[in-house]
Design a protein around this motif. Structure first.
Motif, PDB file in Angstrom:
ATOM      1  N   ILE A 221       0.714  -1.157  -0.016  1.00 20.76           N
ATOM      2  CA  ILE A 221      -0.033   0.036  -0.020  1.00 20.76           C
ATOM      3  C   ILE A 221       0.896   1.203  -0.037  1.00 20.76           C
ATOM      4  O   ILE A 221       0.591   2.307  -0.631  1.00 20.76           O
ATOM      5  CB  ILE A 221      -1.126  -0.060   1.228  1.00 20.76           C
ATOM      6  CG1 ILE A 221      -2.035  -1.025   1.189  1.00 20.76           C
ATOM      7  CG2 ILE A 221      -1.486   1.279   1.367  1.00 20.76           C
ATOM      8  CD1 ILE A 221      -2.562  -1.444   2.539  1.00 20.76           C
ATOM      9  N   GLY A 222       1.804   1.195   1.024  1.00 20.99           N
ATOM     10  CA  GLY A 222       2.740   2.294   0.861  1.00 20.99           C
ATOM     11  C   GLY A 222       3.372   2.701  -0.518  1.00 20.99           C
ATOM     12  O   GLY A 222       3.679   3.524  -0.685  1.00 20.99           O
ATOM     13  N   ARG A 223       3.995   1.462  -0.929  1.00 17.57           N
ATOM     14  CA  ARG A 223       4.812   1.472  -2.095  1.00 17.57           C
ATOM     15  C   ARG A 223       3.851   2.294  -3.378  1.00 17.57           C
ATOM     16  O   ARG A 223       4.494   2.989  -4.361  1.00 17.57           O
ATOM     17  CB  ARG A 223       5.289   0.226  -2.506  1.00 17.57           C
ATOM     18  CG  ARG A 223       6.691  -0.146  -1.649  1.00 17.57           C
ATOM     19  CD  ARG A 223       7.081  -1.307  -2.192  1.00 17.57           C
ATOM     20  NE  ARG A 223       6.651  -2.476  -1.592  1.00 17.57           N
ATOM     21  CZ  ARG A 223       6.791  -3.030  -0.705  1.00 17.57           C
ATOM     22  NH1 ARG A 223       7.788  -2.413   0.193  1.00 17.57           N
ATOM     23  NH2 ARG A 223       6.244  -4.142   0.023  1.00 17.57           N
ATOM     24  N   ALA A 224       2.764   1.797  -3.309  1.00 18.34           N
ATOM     25  CA  ALA A 224       1.553   2.250  -4.310  1.00 18.34           C
ATOM     26  C   ALA A 224       1.774   3.693  -4.109  1.00 18.34           C
ATOM     27  O   ALA A 224       1.636   4.542  -5.027  1.00 18.34           O
ATOM     28  CB  ALA A 224       0.146   1.615  -4.422  1.00 18.34           C
ATOM     29  N   ALA A 225       1.401   4.278  -3.078  1.00 15.84           N
ATOM     30  CA  ALA A 225       1.246   5.610  -2.635  1.00 15.84           C
ATOM     31  C   ALA A 225       2.509   6.201  -3.038  1.00 15.84           C
ATOM     32  O   ALA A 225       2.364   7.495  -3.654  1.00 15.84           O
ATOM     33  CB  ALA A 225       1.123   5.589  -1.219  1.00 15.84           C
ATOM     34  N   TYR A 226       3.518   5.767  -2.757  1.00 17.63           N
ATOM     35  CA  TYR A 226       5.099   6.364  -3.322  1.00 17.63           C
ATOM     36  C   TYR A 226       5.054   6.582  -4.578  1.00 17.63           C
ATOM     37  O   TYR A 226       5.655   7.588  -5.184  1.00 17.63           O
ATOM     38  CB  TYR A 226       5.956   5.429  -2.566  1.00 17.63           C
ATOM     39  CG  TYR A 226       7.186   5.927  -2.935  1.00 17.63           C
ATOM     40  CD1 TYR A 226       7.893   7.128  -2.358  1.00 17.63           C
ATOM     41  CD2 TYR A 226       8.365   5.273  -3.242  1.00 17.63           C
ATOM     42  CE1 TYR A 226       9.069   7.680  -2.524  1.00 17.63           C
ATOM     43  CE2 TYR A 226       9.838   5.582  -3.478  1.00 17.63           C
ATOM     44  CZ  TYR A 226      10.151   6.909  -2.914  1.00 17.63           C
ATOM     45  OH  TYR A 226      11.354   7.191  -3.213  1.00 17.63           O
ATOM     46  N   ALA A 227       4.639   5.811  -5.394  1.00 16.74           N
ATOM     47  CA  ALA A 227       4.486   5.538  -6.818  1.00 16.74           C
ATOM     48  C   ALA A 227       3.731   6.852  -7.602  1.00 16.74           C
ATOM     49  O   ALA A 227       4.056   7.531  -8.221  1.00 16.74           O
ATOM     50  CB  ALA A 227       4.051   4.438  -7.486  1.00 16.74           C
ATOM     51  N   ILE A 228       2.755   7.323  -6.678  1.00 12.49           N
ATOM     52  CA  ILE A 228       2.065   8.353  -7.313  1.00 12.49           C
ATOM     53  C   ILE A 228       2.150   9.566  -6.585  1.00 12.49           C
ATOM     54  O   ILE A 228       1.696  10.761  -6.693  1.00 12.49           O
ATOM     55  CB  ILE A 228       0.505   8.093  -7.019  1.00 12.49           C
ATOM     56  CG1 ILE A 228      -0.034   8.100  -5.562  1.00 12.49           C
ATOM     57  CG2 ILE A 228      -0.042   6.878  -7.869  1.00 12.49           C
ATOM     58  CD1 ILE A 228      -1.420   7.864  -5.457  1.00 12.49           C
TER      59      ILE A 228
END
Length: 316
Positions: A221-228
């Motif tokens: 979840i955090g990595r997906a947020a980091y990507a955007i």
């Protein structure tokens, strides 16, 4: 007195109610008759054996990082005027975890004791100790401006009930990410402008980019947020509810702020600031569920199952 002890690392069933000798305050310490103890997500991780590289704990141990109650006695070198005062208190120094909160009485360092303003419920005040302090510290680090777009993960948790209203007050657009319709509704009630369910596959695919991320979830979840996170943005990773901290994949165009060791003196001003916000009725934290001390295992099971919203407390 009664305490709840971790007999061995494992699931919620390893929490056991035991009778232990009443403690006494030593030099520089305060003895508190506990009325409520906070249950942190960190507690559930430590109970399961996670985090040994950060906190060296060996069962049998009594968990609990924060309590609210009335001062019974003080040790040498401590102001006797604290006796009889309503307080919240951390059970260890800044950045440490000694436990001891899941009990009828708790000995704490005098430096971690904060008097509660009159008229403020102890259960409400306890939310200022870690959640309020952490929210204020993250806001200080992020320097969010009006018009920016901000994403909060694990937004229906105890920290979200501080971050959402405080960020909304800055004029930022607050996007709350959480699991399930009930939690998203809670986020909207707290003032989130947009919500997104991260239990849905590809939840971030169609989401507009953000300037700042407050990540309490970590993991995928955090990595997906980091990507955007937009170029020039800030990513604050302070939680690992999904197993690990995000933001490790280096991007030159995003400032990443991870877990840091704050200055103890500066940090102790944060609970005081948070208590004042509560006393002024500027903010109302979400106490989502309470359990009797003897039902600490049920509290842990509820958190493990992601069934909780807001803050979880044990009532003594």
């Amino acid at each position: 007195m009664r305490a709840v002890r971790v007999a061995r690392f494992g699931g919620p069933e390893v929490l056991e109610v035991v009778e232990v000798p009443e403690p006494a305050a030593g030099a520089g310490e305060v003895l508190i008759d506990v009325e409520a103890a906070e249950v942190l997500f960190l507690d559930t991780q430590l109970r399961a054996g996670w985090g040994q590289e950060y906190f060296k704990l060996e069962p049998p141990i009594v968990l609990g990082a924060g309590v609210a109650g009335v001062v019974r006695s003080v040790g040498a070198g401590v102001d006797g005027g604290l006796v009889g005062r309503r307080v919240i208190a951390g059970t260890a120094g800044v950045g440490a975890y000694d436990g001891g909160g899941y009990a009828e009485q708790s000995v704490v360092p005098a430096s971690e004791v904060f008097p509660v303003p009159g008229g403020l419920e102890l259960t409400t005040a306890l939310a200022a100790l870690h959640d309020g302090a952490t929210a204020l510290s993250q806001l200080d680090l992020a320097t969010v401006s009006a018009g920016e777009r901000v994403l909060i993960t694990a937004a229906a948790g105890s920290l979200g009930s501080w971050l959402i209203p405080l960020l909304s007050a800055t004029g930022a657009t607050v996007v709350a990410a959480a699991r399930g319709a009930a939690k998203l509704e809670r986020a909207r009630e707290l003032g989130a402008h947009e919500t997104v369910d991260y239990s849905v596959a590809g939840w971030s695919d169609g989401l507009e980019g953000v300037d700042v991320v407050f990540d309490g979830a970590g993991g995928e979840i955090g990595r997906a947020a980091y990507a955007i996170t937009r170029p020039g943005g800030r990513f604050l990773g302070y939680g690992a509810a999904s197993g690990d901290f995000a933001g490790a994949d280096h991007r030159d165009d995003v400032t990443v702020v991870g877990i840091y060791q704050p200055d103890p003196v500066a940090w102790r001003e944060l609970p005081r600031r948070a208590l004042q916000l509560l006393a002024d009725r500027s903010l109302t934290p979400l106490i989502g569920q309470t359990f009797p001390l003897a039902e600490a295992a049920a509290a842990h099971a509820a958190i493990d199952s992601r069934a909780t919203v807001g803050k979880t407390l044990l009532i003594v």
